[in-house]
Design an enzyme around this catalytic site. Structure first.
Site, PDB file in Angstrom:
ATOM      1  N   GLY A 145       0.927  -0.717  -0.332  1.00  0.00           N
ATOM      2  CA  GLY A 145       0.177  -0.313  -0.427  1.00  0.00           C
ATOM      3  C   GLY A 145       0.813   1.117  -0.279  1.00  0.00           C
ATOM      4  O   GLY A 145       2.336   0.860  -0.397  1.00  0.00           O
ATOM      5  N   GLY A 146       0.414   2.211   0.446  1.00  0.00           N
ATOM      6  CA  GLY A 146       0.844   3.955  -0.069  1.00  0.00           C
ATOM      7  C   GLY A 146       0.309   4.736  -0.069  1.00  0.00           C
ATOM      8  O   GLY A 146       0.563   5.734  -0.691  1.00  0.00           O
ATOM      9  N   ALA A 147      -1.489   4.572   0.306  1.00  0.00           N
ATOM     10  CA  ALA A 147      -2.329   5.908  -0.391  1.00  0.00           C
ATOM     11  C   ALA A 147      -2.168   6.344  -1.803  1.00  0.00           C
ATOM     12  O   ALA A 147      -2.088   7.101  -2.864  1.00  0.00           O
ATOM     13  CB  ALA A 147      -2.107   7.020   0.385  1.00  0.00           C
ATOM     14  N   GLN A 216      -2.079  -5.347   0.294  1.00  0.00           N
ATOM     15  CA  GLN A 216      -2.231  -4.999   1.211  1.00  0.00           C
ATOM     16  C   GLN A 216      -2.706  -2.444   1.452  1.00  0.00           C
ATOM     17  O   GLN A 216      -2.580  -2.392   0.911  1.00  0.00           O
ATOM     18  CB  GLN A 216      -1.142  -4.998   2.311  1.00  0.00           C
ATOM     19  CG  GLN A 216      -1.239  -4.165   4.145  1.00  0.00           C
ATOM     20  CD  GLN A 216      -0.690  -2.812   4.059  1.00  0.00           C
ATOM     21  OE1 GLN A 216      -0.711  -1.928   3.410  1.00  0.00           O
ATOM     22  NE2 GLN A 216      -1.276  -2.295   5.244  1.00  0.00           N
ATOM     23  N   SER A 217      -4.298  -2.532   1.700  1.00  0.00           N
ATOM     24  CA  SER A 217      -4.393  -0.836   1.560  1.00  0.00           C
ATOM     25  C   SER A 217      -4.618  -0.775  -0.091  1.00  0.00           C
ATOM     26  O   SER A 217      -4.901  -1.197  -0.477  1.00  0.00           O
ATOM     27  CB  SER A 217      -3.564  -0.468   2.085  1.00  0.00           C
ATOM     28  OG  SER A 217      -3.943   1.416   2.127  1.00  0.00           O
ATOM     29  N   ALA A 218      -4.209   0.496  -0.310  1.00  0.00           N
ATOM     30  CA  ALA A 218      -4.002   0.661  -2.259  1.00  0.00           C
ATOM     31  C   ALA A 218      -3.058  -1.177  -2.559  1.00  0.00           C
ATOM     32  O   ALA A 218      -4.475  -0.445  -3.752  1.00  0.00           O
ATOM     33  CB  ALA A 218      -3.284   1.919  -2.197  1.00  0.00           C
ATOM     34  N   ASP A 324      -8.910   0.234  12.955  1.00  0.00           N
ATOM     35  CA  ASP A 324      -8.262   0.969  11.338  1.00  0.00           C
ATOM     36  C   ASP A 324      -9.103   2.009  11.245  1.00  0.00           C
ATOM     37  O   ASP A 324     -10.482   1.986  10.667  1.00  0.00           O
ATOM     38  CB  ASP A 324      -8.532  -0.237   9.753  1.00  0.00           C
ATOM     39  CG  ASP A 324      -7.648   0.521   8.945  1.00  0.00           C
ATOM     40  OD1 ASP A 324      -7.265   1.745   8.759  1.00  0.00           O
ATOM     41  OD2 ASP A 324      -7.188  -0.414   7.711  1.00  0.00           O
ATOM     42  N   HIS A 356      -4.590   0.021  10.869  1.00  0.00           N
ATOM     43  CA  HIS A 356      -3.907  -0.552  10.002  1.00  0.00           C
ATOM     44  C   HIS A 356      -2.400  -0.755   9.695  1.00  0.00           C
ATOM     45  O   HIS A 356      -2.371  -1.655   8.306  1.00  0.00           O
ATOM     46  CB  HIS A 356      -4.048   0.875   8.893  1.00  0.00           C
ATOM     47  CG  HIS A 356      -3.879   1.153   7.322  1.00  0.00           C
ATOM     48  ND1 HIS A 356      -5.117   0.396   6.465  1.00  0.00           N
ATOM     49  CD2 HIS A 356      -3.192   1.851   6.492  1.00  0.00           C
ATOM     50  CE1 HIS A 356      -4.892   0.172   5.344  1.00  0.00           C
ATOM     51  NE2 HIS A 356      -3.710   1.306   5.273  1.00  0.00           N
TER      52      HIS A 356
END
Length: 407
Positions: A145-147, A216-218, A324, A356
Site C-alpha cells: 500500500g501507500g495511499a 495491502q491497503s492500496a 483501522d 491499519h
C-alpha cells in the site's frame, strides 16, 4: 532502452530492439518472438549504465516529490500527518534498520528484477533458503500500500522475510504512484507484474501453478480490481480499466486482501478528513480526466458482475483490523458480501483492536504470535501454524509508534 541488435534470443534469428519505448502494449518483437519482459533479453546493464539509471531515478523521484507537494498544497492536516509518519518511523527505526540490512545483504533477496518497460516496473524476490527436495515453491505475489502516493516494493521486506522462512517464495511488485501515474497506470503495472510472475516464476524456483495474490491497503484495492477487470475482459472481450496482457484469474489459487480499500466513493470524505484531500484523491481515481470513484471500486465492480463471477475467481480471504482509522473494516466486510452474492468463495476475518499498520508492520516488529502471517500461511500451505516470532525491538517502542501512527 536504446536501439540495439541481438544476434540470438532463445534460439531465434537476429532482430532489433529499436522502438521499444514506442511499442504498443507491454510487449517487444525481436525476430519472430514477442517478448514482454526485459529479463527475456538476458541483457545486463554496464556499471556506467547502472550509475546513469540510478541518477535518473533520483532526479525523477525529486521531480515527482515536488509535483506531489504542489498537489497537496500547504494544508495543516497533511503536514501534521507527515510529522506523525516521521515520528512513527523514528520510533521503529531500531527494528527497521535490521530489516533494511536484511533487504540489502541477504542472499535470499533478489532486488529490482525488471518485469516490463514502464517506469518502476521492478519486483523483488524473497527465496526460501531451505531445500524443497526438487519441488517448486508456492508463490505469493505481494503488492504494498501507500495511499497510491508513497508505495514502494521494499515495504514488503518484512513480510517477504517471514514467509520465505516458512517455505514460500514471495514476489513484491513495485508500481507507479501518483503523480507519476493515475489509477489506470497503477492497474496496468500490477496486471503486467502478475502476468510476469505467472510466466516466469518457474525460472526462480517458484511453482506457476501455485500462485497466490496478496495486497495491502492500496495494493489490495489494485489487485482486487485487476482480478475483476480480467473477469470482465474474459466475459465481454474488453475492459476499459485494463491494459496489457490477458491472463485467467483462475490460474491463481487465491487472493488475500489486507486492510484493503474496496469502496472508494464511501472513503472520499473519510480520507479527506484524514489528510488525503478530495481533489487529490479524485485526480488519482480518474478516467478520461473525470473522477471515477464508483467505477474504480472493487465492491461496485463485483456487484455489477454479480453471478457471472461464479467460477471465475479463486478463493478470497479478506483480513482487516477493527481499529483501522485509515480504511474502516466495513470496507472488507462489504466487499466480502458482494463477492459471496456473486458466488465467490470469500471469507472476511476482522482482527480485534488492530490498526491499519498493526498486521503488516507493528505486530511483526513486536514479536510473539503473528496473526497475519499465520492466516496467509494457512491459506497458501493449507495447514495451520502457531509460530512465535522473536521481537526486533522493545514492545514499548512499538506501542509508542502505534500511538503516533497517522494511519
Amino acid at each position: 532502452m536504446d536501439s540495439r541488435t541481438y544476434t540470438q534470443v532463445k534460439g531465434k534469428k537476429t532482430g532489433t530492439a529499436a522502438g521499444m519505448a514506442a511499442g504498443g502494449g507491454d510487449r517487444l518483437t525481436i525476430g519472430m518472438k514477442r517478448l514482454d519482459s526485459l529479463e527475456d533479453l538476458e541483457e545486463k546493464m554496464s556499471p556506467r549504465e547502472a550509475v546513469d539509471h540510478v541518477a535518473k531515478e533520483v532526479a525523477l523521484v525529486a521531480r515527482l516529490s515536488v509535483s506531489l507537494w504542489a498537489q497537496l498544497g500547504l494544508g495543516g492536516r497533511w503536514i501534521v500527518a507527515a510529522w506523525q509518519l516521521f515520528l512513527y518511523a523514528a520510533l521503529l527505526m531500531p527494528g527497521l534498520i535490521q530489516v533494511v540490512f536484511y533487504y540489502f545483504f541477504s542472499p535470499s533477496v533478489t532486488r529490482s528484477i525488471i518485469y516490463s518497460k514502464k517506469p518502476r516496473n521492478r519486483l523483488d524476490l524473497y527465496t526460501p533458503s531451505s531445500s524443497q527436495d526438487g519441488r517448486a515453491w508456492p508463490v505469493v505475489v505481494f503488492v504494498t500500500g501507500g495511499a497510491w502516493t508513497i508505495g514502494y516494493k521494499a515495504w514488503g521486506a518484512l513480510l517477504g522475510k517471514r514467509l520465505s522462512e516458512l517455505g514460500i517464495l514471495v514476489a513484491c511488485l513495485d508500481y507507479r504512484n501518483f503523480p507519476q501515474g493515475n489509477a489506470l497506470d497503477m492497474l496496468e503495472d500490477v496486471n503486467t507484474g502478475v502476468a510476469w510472475v505467472l510466466r516466469h516464476i518457474g525460472r526462480h524456483g517458484g511453482d506457476p501453478e501455485n500462485v497466490y495474490l496478496c495486497g495491502q491497503s492500496a495494493g489490495g484495492h489494485l489487485l482486487a480490481l485487476v482480478l475483476l477487470a480480467q473477469v470482465q475482459r474474459k466475459l465481454a472481450g474488453r475492459c476499459r480499466l485494463l491494459k496489457g496482457r490477458t491472463w485467467d484469474p483462475r490460474r491463481t489459487k487465491g487472493f488475500i486482501g489486507v486492510s484493503g480499500a474496496y469502496s472508494l466513493d464511501g472513503l472520499r470524505e473519510h480520507l479527506h478528513r484524514r489528510g488525503l484531500c478530495k481533489s487529490l484523491f479524485e485526480s488519482i481515481m480518474s478516467l478520461d480526466g473525470k473522477p471515477a470513484l464508483v467505477e474504480l471500486s472493487p465492491t461496485y465492480f463485483a456487484r455489477k458482475l454479480g453471478l457471472r463471477l461464479r467460477g471465475e475467481l479463486p478463493e478470497v480471504l479478506l483480513l482487516h483490523g477493527k481499529a483501522d482509522k485509515s480504511v474502516p473494516c466495513m470496507s472488507s466486510s462489504t466487499f466480502c458480501e458482494a463477492l459471496n452474492s456473486g458466488g465467490v468463495k470469500c471469507e472476511c476475518r476482522l482482527y480485534e483492536g488492530k490498526s491499519h499498520t498493526d498486521p503488516l508492520v507493528d505486530d511483526a516488529l513486536r514479536g510473539g504470535r503473528d496473526a497475519l502471517m499465520e492466516d496467509i500461511v494457512e491459506m497458501v500451505l493449507k495447514r495451520k501454524i502457531q509460530k512465535w516470532q522473536a521481537p526486533l525491538l522493545p514492545g514499548f517502542l512499538v506501542t509508542a509508534a502505534s500511538f503516533v501512527c497517522p494511519f
